[in-house]
Design a protein around this motif. Structure first.
Motif, PDB file in Angstrom:
ATOM      1  N   VAL A 126       0.835  -1.195   0.000  1.00 59.29           N
ATOM      2  CA  VAL A 126       0.000   0.000   0.000  1.00 59.29           C
ATOM      3  C   VAL A 126       0.869   1.244   0.000  1.00 59.29           C
ATOM      4  O   VAL A 126       0.658   2.185  -0.743  1.00 59.29           O
ATOM      5  CB  VAL A 126      -0.922  -0.004   1.238  1.00 59.29           C
ATOM      6  N   LYS A 127       1.903   1.216   0.843  1.00 65.13           N
ATOM      7  CA  LYS A 127       2.751   2.389   1.016  1.00 65.13           C
ATOM      8  C   LYS A 127       3.413   2.818  -0.290  1.00 65.13           C
ATOM      9  O   LYS A 127       3.434   3.995  -0.647  1.00 65.13           O
ATOM     10  CB  LYS A 127       3.818   2.078   2.064  1.00 65.13           C
TER      11      LYS A 127
ATOM     12  N   ALA B  75       7.387  14.641   5.995  1.00 62.76           N
ATOM     13  CA  ALA B  75       7.362  14.780   4.530  1.00 62.76           C
ATOM     14  C   ALA B  75       6.647  13.600   3.884  1.00 62.76           C
ATOM     15  O   ALA B  75       5.877  13.755   2.929  1.00 62.76           O
ATOM     16  CB  ALA B  75       8.789  14.897   3.999  1.00 62.76           C
ATOM     17  N   GLU B  76       6.866  12.406   4.430  1.00 65.03           N
ATOM     18  CA  GLU B  76       6.223  11.208   3.896  1.00 65.03           C
ATOM     19  C   GLU B  76       4.709  11.260   4.096  1.00 65.03           C
ATOM     20  O   GLU B  76       3.932  10.922   3.182  1.00 65.03           O
ATOM     21  CB  GLU B  76       6.820   9.975   4.586  1.00 65.03           C
ATOM     22  N   LEU B  77       4.277  11.687   5.281  1.00 67.90           N
ATOM     23  CA  LEU B  77       2.848  11.808   5.554  1.00 67.90           C
ATOM     24  C   LEU B  77       2.209  12.855   4.649  1.00 67.90           C
ATOM     25  O   LEU B  77       1.103  12.650   4.126  1.00 67.90           O
ATOM     26  CB  LEU B  77       2.625  12.174   7.025  1.00 67.90           C
ATOM     27  N   TYR B  78       2.885  13.970   4.445  1.00 72.33           N
ATOM     28  CA  TYR B  78       2.359  15.029   3.577  1.00 72.33           C
ATOM     29  C   TYR B  78       2.107  14.482   2.171  1.00 72.33           C
ATOM     30  O   TYR B  78       1.040  14.703   1.579  1.00 72.33           O
ATOM     31  CB  TYR B  78       3.351  16.190   3.526  1.00 72.33           C
TER      32      TYR B  78
ATOM     33  N   THR C 185      -6.482   6.016   7.870  1.00 68.24           N
ATOM     34  CA  THR C 185      -5.900   5.515   6.627  1.00 68.24           C
ATOM     35  C   THR C 185      -4.383   5.606   6.678  1.00 68.24           C
ATOM     36  O   THR C 185      -3.678   4.690   6.238  1.00 68.24           O
ATOM     37  CB  THR C 185      -6.427   6.327   5.431  1.00 68.24           C
ATOM     38  N   ALA C 186      -3.861   6.698   7.212  1.00 67.88           N
ATOM     39  CA  ALA C 186      -2.405   6.856   7.326  1.00 67.88           C
ATOM     40  C   ALA C 186      -1.812   5.813   8.261  1.00 67.88           C
ATOM     41  O   ALA C 186      -0.743   5.252   7.988  1.00 67.88           O
ATOM     42  CB  ALA C 186      -2.084   8.268   7.820  1.00 67.88           C
TER      43      ALA C 186
ATOM     44  N   GLY D  59       2.056   2.463   8.301  1.00 72.66           N
ATOM     45  CA  GLY D  59       2.677   1.731   9.393  1.00 72.66           C
ATOM     46  C   GLY D  59       3.045   2.603  10.571  1.00 72.66           C
ATOM     47  O   GLY D  59       3.718   2.152  11.496  1.00 72.66           O
ATOM     48  N   PHE D  60       2.617   3.874  10.563  1.00 73.59           N
ATOM     49  CA  PHE D  60       2.861   4.769  11.695  1.00 73.59           C
ATOM     50  C   PHE D  60       1.831   4.483  12.776  1.00 73.59           C
ATOM     51  O   PHE D  60       0.726   4.045  12.485  1.00 73.59           O
ATOM     52  CB  PHE D  60       2.734   6.237  11.286  1.00 73.59           C
TER      53      PHE D  60
END
Length: 530
Positions: A439-440, A474-477, A490-491, A496-497
């Motif tokens: 997914v990531k 930055a990855e989440l953004y 969803t995040a 995986g956070f």
């Protein structure tokens, strides 16, 4: 009738919140009726006549004329000059033989709200008692007034505020509610009528004797501003507290006194209901269109609990509504007692809203269970999912109801639906969740240019942030940038956070002015500045 072993157990266990012993050698003591009132106004209990307290133990002394005592109990219970209401049934007053002695047992049920307060004598404020631990205590005037409010056929939110018109309400809140009403009932005739008429129709306002539309308590708490509401209801308060990090400091909070929003209960519901459910585990499954299903029965049940806390609160009470979220535990606390016995509330089938007009306002936009099965469904769902059963607690002085639920379990409830492979990954086997890397890799969007710009903005905001946190922000953004409607849940599932980390990274991005949430919590979107 209580069995011999039940009586022995009660005597051995000393007095409790539901058991009271009286010596009562030759007659029913006056203190019997204080206990009668206390049990009827709390959760019911058993009074045993013929047992004396001797230091730290009980001595069975028996009574000398059991038949006369039983008759006296009935005579006084049916005398309105002595006791306000008889809540007893025939099978609840009887004599028993125990260890060669005769005892009289009276099983006092919890009185219906239409019978409370049950009081001794003719003065309701001096003769009303409740049970607290092993003793009976006089109820405060505030507690008696709360029981009287619950006793009235008209619910407390039906009060007309004659010195206020609908112009005193928050017009934006009204507009937002009408938008939601129109979305749920697009063909309804009420979508085309003026605001004042609309508020009368939904039970938020009423015409006075001169034909002027005045708001009601229901309209005030649903569509007012915090200051205006507090002027009428001085103890009104709403507070959502979230602590997902170590220590006692709140990681997120939404309170009615915050001047950035209205402070009414409708807006409060939509501001926090996604927060309430954001960390609930979701098994990986797809709908008929191949899209991820992010809702479970638990999500809906938690929103029902939130709605119940707002709908059934006693807004004239001394305490406000508090919702607390700590890791996997959520607590919903609202002012006021249960309107029926706890067992009846959990059993379901009876709907008895403390605020019937507020109940209607919520239900018109499909929020709130009108069938009386809300708590019953929640207990069933928690059992189905293998969760620890919810706890319901009533406390007094001030009156409050607290519901605590656990929402995480070691063994997740997952679907057996198979998921198609993506990006070269192997599809999960039956009963497994989708691999997060699959997914990531598919959902990060923006490339190095966007990532670098976010990194620089975050560092400019706080140069002391650790490099790994900057990278995760930055990855989440970039993850959210793919679809502005993505949620925290969803995040959590896709990247995986942890929920705690996502909340931390979002706060950094918002404070750095590169990300903003627009619109209501439910159905809102993310706005990107890079």
């Amino acid at each position: 009738m209580l069995a011999q072993k039940d009586i022995k157990r009660m005597i051995d266990d000393w007095e409790t919140e539901v058991v009271e012993f009286k010596r009562a050698k030759g007659a029913v003591p006056a203190s019997f009726w204080e206990s009668y009132s206390a049990f009827a106004n709390t959760d019911g209990g058993v009074i045993v006549l013929g047992v004396a307290e001797d230091g730290n133990k009980h001595t069975v002394v028996g009574v000398t004329n059991a038949e006369k005592m039983v008759a006296e109990v009935w005579n006084v219970a049916n005398n309105p000059q002595r006791v306000s209401a008889n809540v007893l049934f025939n099978h609840q007053v009887y004599k028993v033989d125990y260890q060669g002695k005769t005892l009289v047992v009276v099983e006092v049920p919890r009185a219906e709200r239409t019978e409370r307060p049950v009081y001794v004598g003719r003065d309701v404020f001096r003769g009303t008692y409740r049970r607290n631990g092993e003793g009976d205590y006089h109820c405060s005037q505030e507690a008696v007034e709360a029981m009287i409010r619950d006793k009235c056929p008209e619910t407390a939110d039906n009060c007309l505020l004659e010195d206020m018109t609908i112009a005193d309400l928050n017009q934006e809140s009204i507009a937002n509610y009408r938008l939601m009403f129109g979305q749920s009932k697009p063909e309804h005739a009420w979508t085309r009528i003026p605001d004042d008429e609309f508020l009368v129709k939904i039970g938020a306002a009423k015409k006075d004797s001169k034909g002027v539309v005045r708001r009601m308590i229901s309209g005030l708490v649903c569509f007012g501003d915090f200051v205006t509401i507090s002027n009428v209801l001085p103890n009104y308060f709403l507070d959502y507290r979230e602590c997902l990090a170590d220590g006692s400091r709140w990681t997120d909070r939404v309170a009615a006194h915050d001047a950035t929003w209205s402070g009414n209960i409708i807006d409060f519901y939509f501001r926090i209901y996604d927060k309430v459910t954001s960390s609930v585990k979701v098994p990986f499954r797809l709908d008929d269109r191949g899209l991820r299903i992010n809702e479970t029965k638990v999500h809906k049940a938690l929103r029902e609990l939130l709605a119940n806390a707002l709908i059934h609160a006693d807004y004239h009470g001394r305490q406000g509504i508090v919702i607390e979220k700590r890791y996997s535990k959520l607590m919903f606390r609202n002012p006021g007692c249960l309107r029926m016995a706890k067992e009846a509330a959990i059993g379901g089938g009876r709907s008895d809203a403390r605020n019937s007009r507020i109940f209607n306002i919520f239900s018109l936009i499909n929020i709130g269970e009108r069938s009386g099965t809300g708590l019953s469904d929640i207990f069933s769902i928690w059992k189905e999912y293998g969760y620890e059963q919810p706890s319901i607690t009533e406390t007094y002085q001030p009156d409050q109801v607290s519901v605590v639920v656990q929402v995480e379990i070691e063994k997740s409830a997952v679907t057996t639906q198979e998921v198609a492979p993506k990006n070269g990954e192997v599809a999960p086997k039956e009963g497994e969740v989708a691999p997060k890397n699959a997914v990531k890799n598919a959902v990060i969007q923006g490339g190095d240019a966007v990532k670098n710009a976010v990194r620089n903005a975050v560092k400019e905001f706080d140069a002391g942030l650790r490099e790994n946190i900057v990278e995760k922000c930055a990855e989440l953004y970039c993850f959210l940038r793919v679809d502005p409607r993505r949620t925290i849940l969803t995040a959590v599932e896709s990247l995986g956070f942890s929920a705690r980390s996502v909340a931390q990274y979002l706060n950094v991005l918002k404070d750095a002015h590169v990300l903003e949430h627009v619109g209501p919590t439910n159905g809102g979107t993310w706005k990107f500045m890079i």
